[in-house]
Structure formats: C-alpha cells, structure tokens
Design an enzyme around this catalytic site. Structure first.
Site, mmCIF file in Angstrom:
data_model
loop_
_atom_site.group_PDB
_atom_site.id
_atom_site.type_symbol
_atom_site.label_atom_id
_atom_site.label_comp_id
_atom_site.label_asym_id
_atom_site.label_seq_id
_atom_site.Cartn_x
_atom_site.Cartn_y
_atom_site.Cartn_z
ATOM 1 N N VAL A 14 24.220 -11.951 -53.008
ATOM 2 C CA VAL A 14 24.135 -12.716 -51.710
ATOM 3 C C VAL A 14 24.518 -13.506 -51.086
ATOM 4 C CG1 VAL A 14 21.694 -13.024 -50.569
ATOM 5 C CG2 VAL A 14 23.175 -11.953 -49.343
ATOM 6 N N SER A 15 24.601 -14.737 -52.396
ATOM 7 C CA SER A 15 24.688 -15.871 -52.177
ATOM 8 C C SER A 15 25.941 -16.499 -52.264
ATOM 9 C CB SER A 15 24.005 -16.771 -52.976
ATOM 10 O OG SER A 15 24.658 -17.830 -53.802
#
Length: 223
Positions: A14-15
C-alpha cells in the site's frame, strides 16, 4: 557475526514509497553479489497503529507533497507510475498471500512480491490487488502458469497460521523500530550491529553501510 551482509525489507504494497524503494533496490541487486536480501510482508496499518503514527494524507500539505514527490521520483527513476484513484486501498489479502508464500515456498517470495508490488492498485498498471482474480493473474507466472497453485495460496490465507504470520512480521518490525514503510534492517558482513533505516531514499546509505557500490540512473531523466 554474519558471514555475509544482509538487508531485510519490511514492506506493505500500500505504501507508495515502498514502490519507489522496491524499484531502487532492484537496480542495486545485480551489483550486490555478497549481500543477502530478505523480505518480510507486514501490515503497514498495524505498524502505524502500534506507534501512533499517522499517514501523510492525514495532513493535507504532506499528502499533496507526497503525490508530487512520488511522481517526481518515478520520472527520475524511470519506472511507471499512475496515481491510484483511491488511496489507501486494501492490501490485507495480498499481504496474507505473500505470507503464505513466505511460509510454504519462500524461494519464490521475492518474485511474488515483485508481481504484486509492480502492478498494484495503479502504481504501475492500475490493477487492484484486493481482487483475488488479479492476484491469481499476477502470481500464476511465478508458478509455471498454475492458477491452481495460486488459488491454493489464497485458500491458505484463511488459516490462523497465515494470519498470525502477518501479525508476527508486523510485530517484529515494530520491535526493531519501524514506524512506517519501507523499513530496512541492515547488517554488514563480520559485524553484529544492525542499522535501521526508513524510507525509499536510503539505498545509497545502505550501500555505504555495506561497502557496496550504488547504481544511479544511467542517464539524466528529462523532467
């Protein structure tokens, strides 16, 4: 003391900065012949909660800067990037699948993580890793085209051992000092000292700590 230098990367797809760091790490790997790299799937939300950290998007100015910087870094690094239409997006299933690979077919973890990170939810190709069909499509080539094998891994994510594995990886990262991602733990051969680093822009520092070369972009990018 370690016989070989090691780098451990704790990551959640997600980063956006993990996406940048992953691409920069791939540029170094062929040149770091004496370095072993380990990958630990984590849940970034769990790290943030444990350390009472907040995402960049919680502060409008930081969020706006983050998207500007990711776009800039992708151009400098010459890798594809498209801002996702929805952020944050769900990665729990994908990270559990990677833990299932870690526990059952560990030599394929890096290849699987690469397949999930590079196309994930619009970082590269606009695909949503919350969709099991996307996970199957992306990971099948790693297993000789076997969608059945990937489905088996997806089925394993319902098991408590896989769920706990993701929790354990996340707790381990927090205990080592993680407060966000990507998070790196670096140890030079012949040393018993761990260095912890945070962020996508630490590859040059890692190279210096290990006594390795650092590969920049081959030619300047036009911005």
């Amino acid at each position: 003391m370690a016989a070989r230098s090691t780098v451990t990367l704790y990551f959640d797809v997600v980063s956006p900065y993990t996406y940048v760091g992953w691409n920069l790490l791939k540029r170094q790997r062929p040149h770091w012949k004496s370095v072993d790299v380990a990958f630990k799937p984590v849940l970034l939300g769990g790290i943030m909660n444990a350390t009472k950290n907040t995402p960049n998007t919680a502060v409008p100015a930081k969020g706006q800067y983050m998207w500007y910087e990711i776009d800039l870094l992708s151009k400098l690094g010459k890798f594809p990037y498209v801002k996702p239409p929805q952020f944050p997006f769900k990665t729990l299933q994908a990270m559990r699948v990677l833990v299932a690979v870690q526990q059952n077919d560990s030599e394929k973890l890096e290849a699987c993580a690469d397949k999930v990170i590079i196309p994930n939810a619009c970082w590269g190709q606009g695909k949503d890793v919350a969709n099991p069909d996307v996970i199957i499509e992306q990971l099948a080539p790693v297993f000789g085209g076997s969608k059945e094998k990937v489905q088996q891994l997806l089925d394993l994510t319902a098991q408590q051992s896989i769920k706990q594995g993701l929790i354990d990886n996340t707790d381990e990262a927090v205990k080592k000092g993680a407060f966000g991602g990507p998070f790196w733990v670096v140890r030079k051969a012949g040393s018993d000292k761990d260095h912890i680093l945070f962020g996508s822009d630490r590859l040059e520092t890692i190279a210096a700590l290990l006594g390795e070369s650092y590969q920049t972009v081959a030619s300047p990018a036009k911005l």
